[in-house]
Scaffold this motif. Structure first.
Motif, short mmCIF file in Angstrom:
data_model
loop_
_atom_site.label_atom_id
_atom_site.label_comp_id
_atom_site.label_asym_id
_atom_site.label_seq_id
_atom_site.Cartn_x
_atom_site.Cartn_y
_atom_site.Cartn_z
N UNK A 80 53.22 29.97 36.49
CA UNK A 80 52.32 30.69 37.39
C UNK A 80 51.88 32.01 36.76
N UNK A 81 50.74 32.50 37.23
CA UNK A 81 50.31 33.85 36.89
C UNK A 81 49.81 34.50 38.17
N UNK A 82 50.63 35.41 38.69
CA UNK A 82 50.24 36.17 39.87
C UNK A 82 49.44 37.39 39.40
N UNK A 83 48.22 37.51 39.89
CA UNK A 83 47.32 38.58 39.45
C UNK A 83 46.98 39.45 40.64
N UNK A 84 47.40 40.70 40.58
CA UNK A 84 47.14 41.67 41.64
C UNK A 84 46.24 42.78 41.12
N UNK A 85 45.67 43.53 42.04
CA UNK A 85 44.80 44.66 41.68
C UNK A 85 43.76 44.26 40.64
N UNK A 86 43.11 43.16 40.89
CA UNK A 86 42.16 42.62 39.93
C UNK A 86 40.98 43.55 39.73
N UNK A 87 40.49 43.57 38.51
CA UNK A 87 39.37 44.42 38.11
C UNK A 87 38.26 43.55 37.54
#
Length: 123
Positions: A80-87
């Protein structure tokens, strides 16, 4: 052979989150180090994150440290790749990759690749 299939990409606003999944089949999943790479239009494919075979050691590119988390579930043959605060600069096609042996950030070191999933971050 290892077959990798990514899912979870999509369109998200800046500041939002997405979780990518990569399901593996074929050879024993826990034999492989796994990684996520990304490729933006007109740019080279570069590593985002990597994880060792038992999940105990991870690597992150400087650009995603503190925002992205890589993890794996060997019972489910999935990374998995959890991606937060995406830009907006995170916009790219994200690829899952697998390799045996030691850690590497080099594209050429990875033997198996998925087809990729598009992530688009709007401003």
């Amino acid at each position: 052979q290892v077959q990798l299939v990514e899912s979870g990409g999509g369109l998200v606003q800046a500041g939002g989150s997405l979780r990518l999944s990569c399901a593996a089949s074929g050879r024993t999943f826990s034999d492989f180090r796994m990684a996520w790479f990304r490729q933006a239009p007109g740019r080279e494919r570069r590593i985002v994150a990597a994880i060792n075979s038992n999940g105990g050691t991870t690597y992150y590119a400087d650009s995603v440290k503190g925002r992205f988390t890589i993890s794996r579930d060997n019972a489910k043959n999935t990374v998995y790749l959890q991606m937060n605060s995406l830009e907006p600069d995170d916009t790219a096609v994200y690829y899952c990759a697998a390799k045996s042996g030691s850690h590497s950030t080099a594209l050429a070191a990875y033997n198996y690749w998925g087809q990729g999933t598009q992530v688009t971050v709007s401003s």
